[in-house]
Structure formats: C-alpha cells, structure tokens
Write a protein that holds these residues in place. Sequence first.
Motif, PDB file in Angstrom:
ATOM      1  N   TYR A 134      57.171  25.549   0.949  1.00  0.00           N
ATOM      2  CA  TYR A 134      57.287  26.365   2.157  1.00  0.00           C
ATOM      3  C   TYR A 134      55.982  27.105   2.424  1.00  0.00           C
ATOM      4  O   TYR A 134      55.322  27.549   1.495  1.00  0.00           O
ATOM      5  N   ALA A 135      55.654  27.257   3.695  1.00  0.00           N
ATOM      6  CA  ALA A 135      54.475  28.046   4.092  1.00  0.00           C
ATOM      7  C   ALA A 135      54.835  28.891   5.302  1.00  0.00           C
ATOM      8  O   ALA A 135      55.602  28.480   6.174  1.00  0.00           O
ATOM      9  N   GLU A 136      54.280  30.089   5.336  1.00  0.00           N
ATOM     10  CA  GLU A 136      54.450  30.985   6.475  1.00  0.00           C
ATOM     11  C   GLU A 136      53.200  30.884   7.338  1.00  0.00           C
ATOM     12  O   GLU A 136      52.096  31.181   6.882  1.00  0.00           O
ATOM     13  N   VAL A 137      53.368  30.444   8.563  1.00  0.00           N
ATOM     14  CA  VAL A 137      52.255  30.212   9.484  1.00  0.00           C
ATOM     15  C   VAL A 137      52.069  31.454  10.355  1.00  0.00           C
ATOM     16  O   VAL A 137      52.969  31.819  11.111  1.00  0.00           O
ATOM     17  N   GLU A 167      49.118  19.401   6.596  1.00  0.00           N
ATOM     18  CA  GLU A 167      48.108  18.567   5.945  1.00  0.00           C
ATOM     19  C   GLU A 167      47.798  19.029   4.522  1.00  0.00           C
ATOM     20  O   GLU A 167      47.352  18.236   3.688  1.00  0.00           O
ATOM     21  N   ALA A 168      48.069  20.293   4.227  1.00  0.00           N
ATOM     22  CA  ALA A 168      47.861  20.815   2.870  1.00  0.00           C
ATOM     23  C   ALA A 168      49.038  20.487   1.945  1.00  0.00           C
ATOM     24  O   ALA A 168      49.002  20.813   0.765  1.00  0.00           O
ATOM     25  N   GLY A 169      50.075  19.855   2.487  1.00  0.00           N
ATOM     26  CA  GLY A 169      51.186  19.416   1.651  1.00  0.00           C
ATOM     27  C   GLY A 169      52.469  20.206   1.772  1.00  0.00           C
ATOM     28  O   GLY A 169      53.439  19.936   1.060  1.00  0.00           O
ATOM     29  N   PHE A 170      52.523  21.164   2.684  1.00  0.00           N
ATOM     30  CA  PHE A 170      53.760  21.922   2.877  1.00  0.00           C
ATOM     31  C   PHE A 170      54.711  21.104   3.734  1.00  0.00           C
ATOM     32  O   PHE A 170      54.310  20.529   4.745  1.00  0.00           O
ATOM     33  N   ASP A 171      55.973  21.049   3.311  1.00  0.00           N
ATOM     34  CA  ASP A 171      56.941  20.259   4.080  1.00  0.00           C
ATOM     35  C   ASP A 171      57.935  21.119   4.857  1.00  0.00           C
ATOM     36  O   ASP A 171      58.765  20.610   5.600  1.00  0.00           O
ATOM     37  N   HIS A 172      57.852  22.422   4.694  1.00  0.00           N
ATOM     38  CA  HIS A 172      58.664  23.361   5.475  1.00  0.00           C
ATOM     39  C   HIS A 172      57.736  24.477   5.946  1.00  0.00           C
ATOM     40  O   HIS A 172      57.063  25.107   5.134  1.00  0.00           O
ATOM     41  N   ILE A 173      57.703  24.687   7.248  1.00  0.00           N
ATOM     42  CA  ILE A 173      56.874  25.771   7.760  1.00  0.00           C
ATOM     43  C   ILE A 173      57.761  26.809   8.442  1.00  0.00           C
ATOM     44  O   ILE A 173      58.767  26.485   9.064  1.00  0.00           O
ATOM     45  N   VAL A 174      57.376  28.048   8.271  1.00  0.00           N
ATOM     46  CA  VAL A 174      58.064  29.180   8.890  1.00  0.00           C
ATOM     47  C   VAL A 174      57.036  29.853   9.790  1.00  0.00           C
ATOM     48  O   VAL A 174      55.944  30.182   9.339  1.00  0.00           O
ATOM     49  N   LEU A 175      57.366  30.020  11.054  1.00  0.00           N
ATOM     50  CA  LEU A 175      56.451  30.682  11.969  1.00  0.00           C
ATOM     51  C   LEU A 175      56.661  32.187  11.877  1.00  0.00           C
ATOM     52  O   LEU A 175      57.764  32.681  12.091  1.00  0.00           O
ATOM     53  N   GLN A 176      55.618  32.893  11.542  1.00  0.00           N
ATOM     54  CA  GLN A 176      55.667  34.351  11.465  1.00  0.00           C
ATOM     55  C   GLN A 176      55.014  34.868  12.744  1.00  0.00           C
ATOM     56  O   GLN A 176      53.801  34.984  12.829  1.00  0.00           O
ATOM     57  N   ASN A 177      55.828  35.118  13.765  1.00  0.00           N
ATOM     58  CA  ASN A 177      55.305  35.551  15.055  1.00  0.00           C
ATOM     59  C   ASN A 177      55.114  37.062  15.072  1.00  0.00           C
ATOM     60  O   ASN A 177      56.065  37.820  14.996  1.00  0.00           O
ATOM     61  N   ALA A 178      53.871  37.474  15.190  1.00  0.00           N
ATOM     62  CA  ALA A 178      53.550  38.901  15.264  1.00  0.00           C
ATOM     63  C   ALA A 178      53.324  39.355  16.703  1.00  0.00           C
ATOM     64  O   ALA A 178      52.846  40.449  16.942  1.00  0.00           O
ATOM     65  N   GLY A 179      53.676  38.507  17.652  1.00  0.00           N
ATOM     66  CA  GLY A 179      53.497  38.846  19.055  1.00  0.00           C
ATOM     67  C   GLY A 179      54.471  39.914  19.523  1.00  0.00           C
ATOM     68  O   GLY A 179      55.451  40.229  18.846  1.00  0.00           O
ATOM     69  N   PRO A 180      54.222  40.470  20.713  1.00  0.00           N
ATOM     70  CA  PRO A 180      54.981  41.625  21.196  1.00  0.00           C
ATOM     71  C   PRO A 180      56.311  41.323  21.873  1.00  0.00           C
ATOM     72  O   PRO A 180      57.062  42.241  22.177  1.00  0.00           O
TER      73      PRO A 180
END
Length: 116
Positions: A7-10, A82-95
Amino acid sequence: MGRAPRYAEVPIAWARDERQAVQAVLETSRWLVTGWKVMSELPNPANFDAVSAHVEEKHVRQLFSVGPDPEPHVAKARTFVEAGFDHIVLQNAGPDPDGFLDFFAGELAGRLRGLA
C-alpha cells in the motif's frame, strides 16, 4: 509463500485552481513535507508546527500533485505503481472534499484503474 499487498499513500491536493490547492496544503498538511523520519520523532502539535514553519509553495509542489487537472495526479500515482505498490490511497489535502469526490468519480477513477 505469497507476496503481501503493498500500500502507498499518494499525496495530492485537488482544488479548482493550483494556488488554492497549494494554500490548503500549507494551512493543513505542510508537516507531510518533512517526511516520516522527522514526523515519527515529533511528540506533539507544537513540534509539528515548529518543524514545518518554513515549508513553502515549492516544497509542496515537490511532494504533492496539485490543482484541477487529472494528469498530474495520475502521474503522481503512476510513480507509486511503477515502484511496485499494488494498492494506492489518495491523500487529498485540498480544501473541497465534496468537489474532490466528484472529480475523482468523473475524471480520475478510470484513469487510475488503467494504471494497474
């Protein structure tokens, strides 16, 4: 043995314009720019404020994809895939969380699924 999921937090900041997105990060999430090694050592909010007091727009733009265009957000997510993470979590810091959800459903979800 099988491979465990990765898992990765984008870090992204969606807003109707880039400047608004950057400002939201500076107001609410600028400490993310310091990285895990720093964050894991900070004992309280006052320390987070102190260590991130000098974070500027250029630092936010180095870590976060910002603004209303889906392509920078897809490109940011692609680096994690591309770095090998198969699950991504979007960390939206927008307003605007509701606006982001509409943006995600209408413009981003399909593009992200295409990365797999």
